[in-house]
Motif scaffolding. Sequence first.
Motif, PDB file in Angstrom:
ATOM      1  N   GLU A 144       0.586  -1.160   0.030  1.00  0.00           N
ATOM      2  CA  GLU A 144      -0.013   0.179   0.077  1.00  0.00           C
ATOM      3  C   GLU A 144       0.929   1.418  -0.147  1.00  0.00           C
ATOM      4  N   PHE A 145       1.358   1.556  -1.336  1.00  0.00           N
ATOM      5  CA  PHE A 145       2.457   2.753  -1.336  1.00  0.00           C
ATOM      6  C   PHE A 145       1.814   4.039  -0.751  1.00  0.00           C
ATOM      7  N   THR A 146       0.354   4.380  -0.864  1.00  0.00           N
ATOM      8  CA  THR A 146       0.080   5.762  -0.468  1.00  0.00           C
ATOM      9  C   THR A 146       0.350   5.916   0.822  1.00  0.00           C
ATOM     10  N   ARG A 147       0.335   4.994   1.650  1.00  0.00           N
ATOM     11  CA  ARG A 147       0.351   4.998   3.162  1.00  0.00           C
ATOM     12  C   ARG A 147      -0.516   5.832   3.732  1.00  0.00           C
ATOM     13  N   SER A 148      -1.963   5.888   3.250  1.00  0.00           N
ATOM     14  CA  SER A 148      -2.852   6.775   3.758  1.00  0.00           C
ATOM     15  C   SER A 148      -4.014   6.119   4.377  1.00  0.00           C
ATOM     16  N   GLY A 149      -3.719   4.730   4.751  1.00  0.00           N
ATOM     17  CA  GLY A 149      -4.815   4.264   5.481  1.00  0.00           C
ATOM     18  C   GLY A 149      -5.537   3.289   4.637  1.00  0.00           C
ATOM     19  N   GLY A 150      -5.030   3.032   3.268  1.00  0.00           N
ATOM     20  CA  GLY A 150      -5.834   2.366   2.425  1.00  0.00           C
ATOM     21  C   GLY A 150      -5.600   0.759   2.696  1.00  0.00           C
ATOM     22  N   THR A 151      -5.926  -0.088   1.852  1.00  0.00           N
ATOM     23  CA  THR A 151      -6.085  -1.566   1.764  1.00  0.00           C
ATOM     24  C   THR A 151      -4.593  -2.082   1.465  1.00  0.00           C
ATOM     25  N   TYR A 152      -4.086  -2.953   2.150  1.00  0.00           N
ATOM     26  CA  TYR A 152      -2.955  -3.703   1.232  1.00  0.00           C
ATOM     27  C   TYR A 152      -3.286  -4.601   0.334  1.00  0.00           C
ATOM     28  N   VAL A 153      -2.891  -4.599  -0.798  1.00  0.00           N
ATOM     29  CA  VAL A 153      -3.176  -5.682  -1.841  1.00  0.00           C
ATOM     30  C   VAL A 153      -1.909  -6.374  -2.350  1.00  0.00           C
ATOM     31  N   HIS A 342       2.130  17.377 -16.105  1.00  0.00           N
ATOM     32  CA  HIS A 342       1.004  17.387 -15.003  1.00  0.00           C
ATOM     33  C   HIS A 342      -0.108  16.501 -14.789  1.00  0.00           C
ATOM     34  N   TYR A 343       0.378  15.312 -15.421  1.00  0.00           N
ATOM     35  CA  TYR A 343      -0.638  14.099 -15.412  1.00  0.00           C
ATOM     36  C   TYR A 343      -0.897  13.716 -13.910  1.00  0.00           C
ATOM     37  N   THR A 344      -1.956  12.957 -13.660  1.00  0.00           N
ATOM     38  CA  THR A 344      -2.412  12.694 -12.179  1.00  0.00           C
ATOM     39  C   THR A 344      -1.589  11.434 -11.786  1.00  0.00           C
ATOM     40  N   PRO A 345      -0.813  11.366 -10.941  1.00  0.00           N
ATOM     41  CA  PRO A 345       0.020  10.165 -10.668  1.00  0.00           C
ATOM     42  C   PRO A 345      -1.144   9.371  -9.898  1.00  0.00           C
ATOM     43  N   ARG A 346      -0.538   8.009 -10.179  1.00  0.00           N
ATOM     44  CA  ARG A 346      -1.393   6.818  -9.512  1.00  0.00           C
ATOM     45  C   ARG A 346      -1.763   6.960  -8.127  1.00  0.00           C
ATOM     46  N   ALA A 347      -0.603   7.711  -7.329  1.00  0.00           N
ATOM     47  CA  ALA A 347      -1.103   7.842  -5.871  1.00  0.00           C
ATOM     48  C   ALA A 347      -2.108   8.683  -5.516  1.00  0.00           C
ATOM     49  N   TYR A 348      -2.119  10.015  -6.521  1.00  0.00           N
ATOM     50  CA  TYR A 348      -3.277  11.032  -6.089  1.00  0.00           C
ATOM     51  C   TYR A 348      -4.432  10.391  -6.532  1.00  0.00           C
ATOM     52  N   VAL A 349      -4.631   9.587  -7.442  1.00  0.00           N
ATOM     53  CA  VAL A 349      -5.791   8.800  -7.970  1.00  0.00           C
ATOM     54  C   VAL A 349      -6.358   7.917  -6.809  1.00  0.00           C
ATOM     55  N   GLU A 350      -5.573   7.253  -6.280  1.00  0.00           N
ATOM     56  CA  GLU A 350      -5.876   6.495  -5.330  1.00  0.00           C
ATOM     57  C   GLU A 350      -6.404   6.920  -3.908  1.00  0.00           C
ATOM     58  N   ARG A 351      -5.921   8.253  -3.902  1.00  0.00           N
ATOM     59  CA  ARG A 351      -6.377   9.146  -2.587  1.00  0.00           C
ATOM     60  C   ARG A 351      -7.719   9.287  -2.670  1.00  0.00           C
ATOM     61  N   VAL A 357     -14.587   4.425  -2.881  1.00  0.00           N
ATOM     62  CA  VAL A 357     -15.334   3.261  -3.544  1.00  0.00           C
ATOM     63  C   VAL A 357     -14.484   1.977  -3.138  1.00  0.00           C
ATOM     64  N   ILE A 358     -13.421   1.858  -3.113  1.00  0.00           N
ATOM     65  CA  ILE A 358     -12.848   0.549  -2.988  1.00  0.00           C
ATOM     66  C   ILE A 358     -12.727   0.186  -1.555  1.00  0.00           C
ATOM     67  N   ASP A 359     -12.262   1.092  -0.510  1.00  0.00           N
ATOM     68  CA  ASP A 359     -12.272   0.769   1.074  1.00  0.00           C
ATOM     69  C   ASP A 359     -13.759   0.494   1.478  1.00  0.00           C
ATOM     70  N   SER A 407      -9.066  11.955 -19.339  1.00  0.00           N
ATOM     71  CA  SER A 407      -8.506  10.530 -20.350  1.00  0.00           C
ATOM     72  C   SER A 407      -8.696   9.397 -19.506  1.00  0.00           C
ATOM     73  N   ALA A 408      -9.591   9.542 -18.516  1.00  0.00           N
ATOM     74  CA  ALA A 408     -10.279   8.222 -17.855  1.00  0.00           C
ATOM     75  C   ALA A 408      -9.133   7.626 -16.588  1.00  0.00           C
ATOM     76  N   ASN A 409      -8.068   8.067 -16.349  1.00  0.00           N
ATOM     77  CA  ASN A 409      -7.297   7.817 -15.432  1.00  0.00           C
ATOM     78  C   ASN A 409      -7.948   7.304 -14.177  1.00  0.00           C
ATOM     79  N   PHE A 410      -8.918   7.952 -13.628  1.00  0.00           N
ATOM     80  CA  PHE A 410      -9.431   7.801 -12.367  1.00  0.00           C
ATOM     81  C   PHE A 410     -10.695   6.533 -12.719  1.00  0.00           C
ATOM     82  N   LEU A 411     -11.371   6.414 -13.737  1.00  0.00           N
ATOM     83  CA  LEU A 411     -12.039   5.424 -14.252  1.00  0.00           C
ATOM     84  C   LEU A 411     -11.055   3.878 -14.277  1.00  0.00           C
TER      85      LEU A 411
END
Length: 496
Positions: A144-153, A342-351, A357-359, A407-411
């Motif tokens: 869980e690289f964001t270290r933000s309290g998310g789920t370890y996968v 300035h593309y949105t990094p995955r870590a920001y998307v997952e925040r 949605v996922i948690d 361009s659908a990064n979040f989706l």
Amino acid sequence: MTDPQTTPNKAVEAFIERWQNGGGKERANYQLFLTELCQFLDLPGPEPASDDPASDSYVFEHRVDIHHPDGSSTRGYIDLYRRGHFVLEAKQVSERHESSRWDKAMLRAAAQADTYIRALPGEHGRPPFLLTCDVGRTIEVYAEFTRSGGTYVPFPDPRSHRIHLDDLRDEAIRDRIRKIWTAPDSLDPSKYAARVTRELSKTLAQLARALERDGYEVERVAHFIKRCLFTMFCEDVDLLPKGEFTALLTRLKKTPEHFPDAIRSLWETMNTGGYSGVLNQQILRFNGNLFTEINPIPLSADQIALLIDAAKHDWSQVEPAIFGTLLERALDPDDRHKLGAHYTPRAYVERLVMPTVIDPLRDEWKDVQAAAAALEAQDKHDKAVDEIRAFHRKLCEIRILDPACGSANFLYVTLEHMKRLEGEVLGTLADLGAGQNLLEMQGNTVDPHQFLGIEINPRAAAICSKSCPAPRRAGSYYASSLFTLSESRNVDARAA
């Protein structure tokens, strides 16, 4: 010829031989096993524990205080803890290896480790890795690289997150363990994606400018480049023969006049599956209409060289979620100066995606698992299966709307995480004897039709609808076909 990545060496063979027939109790063996693992991998060993757990950064039996909702607390001990790196929970499971009971025992170990992580002092932060260890047999890796309290996968994916004793013969596996111990953030795929995105954006922008100067319409250029990107990705995740597309481009650079015919032949075969004359290989069929109505653009030798430069990157480490962004930045004249910065990094998307949605879905999944286990314990097998199937149906019926999807990064990231969760659900059904095939044959599966977007920028919407691949990695638990988000016309080009 011997593969140097899997060539046995005396230290590895000695370690495997010593532990492959190990027995005894967890407490008698786990510290010795992990100490010897560190020794033969040339890793620093754990340090002596102090009287102040808050000051200990790499120790066995790290003490934590677990606080409960009723105000009470209990004391726990992390089997092996390295601050900022990992929490490891060790077991010596008596059940048959990788049986249903073994899986459940290891999942309980992971849940226990997760509880310990949540009990760590705030100043320690959350480690990026959660490890479980069946002593002498298997290490399971969760991240869980964001270290933000998310789920370890499961890391790197559900099919390869288990490191068995015999796997230590592979140097790549040994290197992965070393990085978990010493440089865990180097394994974060978003770090690689950020750097590669900037580099690829420059290359793609240069190619797009050249093709537009040659008089080709932007939409045709977008279609052409997106197919090239997808083909590069496929050869690096073994959906096409490894390195063969890059080799083809290298040959065509010498005879650029043959480029359109050769690429047309390859993409037509990818659309149908079968024997590819230009690759001299049998290849898979790629559905989703990505390779229909093919009209390759003729390229000069210099332009083919730009494709070769792009193909040399390791596309297996590039987030598919950024494909649309690469195209958007390469083709939009107003954004070309940004070149992917300035593309949105995955870590920001997952925040955003994880807590919204996922948690919540994973919390519900834990409740469903507990209910099914209770029903199984009462010999109510059919009702346990019904609990799991009901949750799976819900997962397949959820609709996700991004009202400014770009361009659908979040989706894409949401789709990927929901597919991971679905893989766990289907795996549980298989363990219960219900099987996966019937559900999939009925079309009851998480797919891109559930993911909807609204976008005011017509260019971004077109790229998303026509160019955003949602590939299913080879060897993963859901590798059976390929989709593009355009299959269900999911993106509406209008203001929200």
